[in-house]
Write an enzyme that holds these catalytic residues in place. Sequence first.
Site, PDB file in Angstrom:
ATOM      1  N   GLY A   7      28.517 -58.639-125.580  1.00  0.00           N
ATOM      2  CA  GLY A   7      29.469 -56.944-125.798  1.00  0.00           C
ATOM      3  C   GLY A   7      29.277 -56.232-124.748  1.00  0.00           C
ATOM      4  O   GLY A   7      28.835 -56.167-123.675  1.00  0.00           O
ATOM      5  N   GLN A  44      31.408 -48.732-120.566  1.00  0.00           N
ATOM      6  CA  GLN A  44      30.824 -49.667-119.352  1.00  0.00           C
ATOM      7  C   GLN A  44      32.226 -50.034-118.268  1.00  0.00           C
ATOM      8  O   GLN A  44      32.009 -50.839-117.725  1.00  0.00           O
ATOM      9  CB  GLN A  44      30.566 -50.751-120.116  1.00  0.00           C
ATOM     10  N   CYS A  51      21.694 -55.756-120.513  1.00  0.00           N
ATOM     11  CA  CYS A  51      22.902 -54.783-120.471  1.00  0.00           C
ATOM     12  C   CYS A  51      23.521 -55.015-119.122  1.00  0.00           C
ATOM     13  O   CYS A  51      22.936 -54.870-118.160  1.00  0.00           O
ATOM     14  CB  CYS A  51      22.558 -53.020-120.936  1.00  0.00           C
ATOM     15  N   LEU A  52      24.202 -55.546-119.633  1.00  0.00           N
ATOM     16  CA  LEU A  52      25.664 -56.226-117.948  1.00  0.00           C
ATOM     17  C   LEU A  52      25.560 -54.422-117.490  1.00  0.00           C
ATOM     18  O   LEU A  52      25.557 -54.997-116.332  1.00  0.00           O
ATOM     19  CB  LEU A  52      27.319 -56.024-118.247  1.00  0.00           C
ATOM     20  N   HIS A  63      23.040 -52.629-129.942  1.00  0.00           N
ATOM     21  CA  HIS A  63      22.935 -52.085-128.475  1.00  0.00           C
ATOM     22  C   HIS A  63      24.196 -51.443-128.018  1.00  0.00           C
ATOM     23  O   HIS A  63      24.001 -50.528-127.475  1.00  0.00           O
ATOM     24  CB  HIS A  63      22.928 -53.502-128.256  1.00  0.00           C
ATOM     25  N   GLU A  64      25.543 -51.655-128.797  1.00  0.00           N
ATOM     26  CA  GLU A  64      26.525 -51.643-128.077  1.00  0.00           C
ATOM     27  C   GLU A  64      27.168 -49.408-128.527  1.00  0.00           C
ATOM     28  O   GLU A  64      27.361 -49.163-128.608  1.00  0.00           O
ATOM     29  CB  GLU A  64      27.691 -52.126-128.513  1.00  0.00           C
ATOM     30  N   HIS A 108      25.288 -46.887-126.524  1.00  0.00           N
ATOM     31  CA  HIS A 108      26.479 -46.740-125.845  1.00  0.00           C
ATOM     32  C   HIS A 108      27.447 -45.866-126.047  1.00  0.00           C
ATOM     33  O   HIS A 108      27.474 -45.032-124.872  1.00  0.00           O
ATOM     34  CB  HIS A 108      26.920 -47.735-125.257  1.00  0.00           C
TER      35      HIS A 108
END
Length: 158
Positions: free
Chosen positions: A46, A51, A92-93, A134-135, A138
């Site tokens: 995701g 991000q 997480c990226l 999670h997203e 963000h």
Amino acid sequence: MALRKIVTEGDPVLLKKCKPVEKFDARLAELLDDMAETMYKAEGLGLAAPQVGIIRRIVVIDVTEDRSGLIELVNPEIIERSDEQQYGTEGCLSFPEMYGYVHRPKTVKFRAQDRNGNTYEKEVSDLFARAVCHECDHLDGRVLPTYIEEPYEPKDDE
Ligand code: NI
């Protein structure tokens, strides 16, 4: 489509509360395409707009192994959370070295808009539910290091 640069730890954009999307135009479509391409290239499940430096409530997710399950969430809102929890690892990226265990609802129902502004609802479980939580975190500036409950060290032989 174009790859976007993924913002990493230390950039204040990751901590911002994102604004709703109001215009469902070609620019939004391009951003969604770019976000998907960037997520796939980085082998993530995701990606949220902050991000890639955009402070808007936009998310792409694909939790399928064959990468055929892309879903776009514009202005997402989690409207139901199961009492039943799952406990598992997240990465997480934007925090590439960090992994940890996090409790999430086993099932969530969310409401979002697609790229044309049409509202839809979807109920998802397990990894998909974890990714939605999670997203969506963000979009409110909540990032992994603030909610990891126990660290997880991936082993080289796994
Ligand atoms: Ni993340």
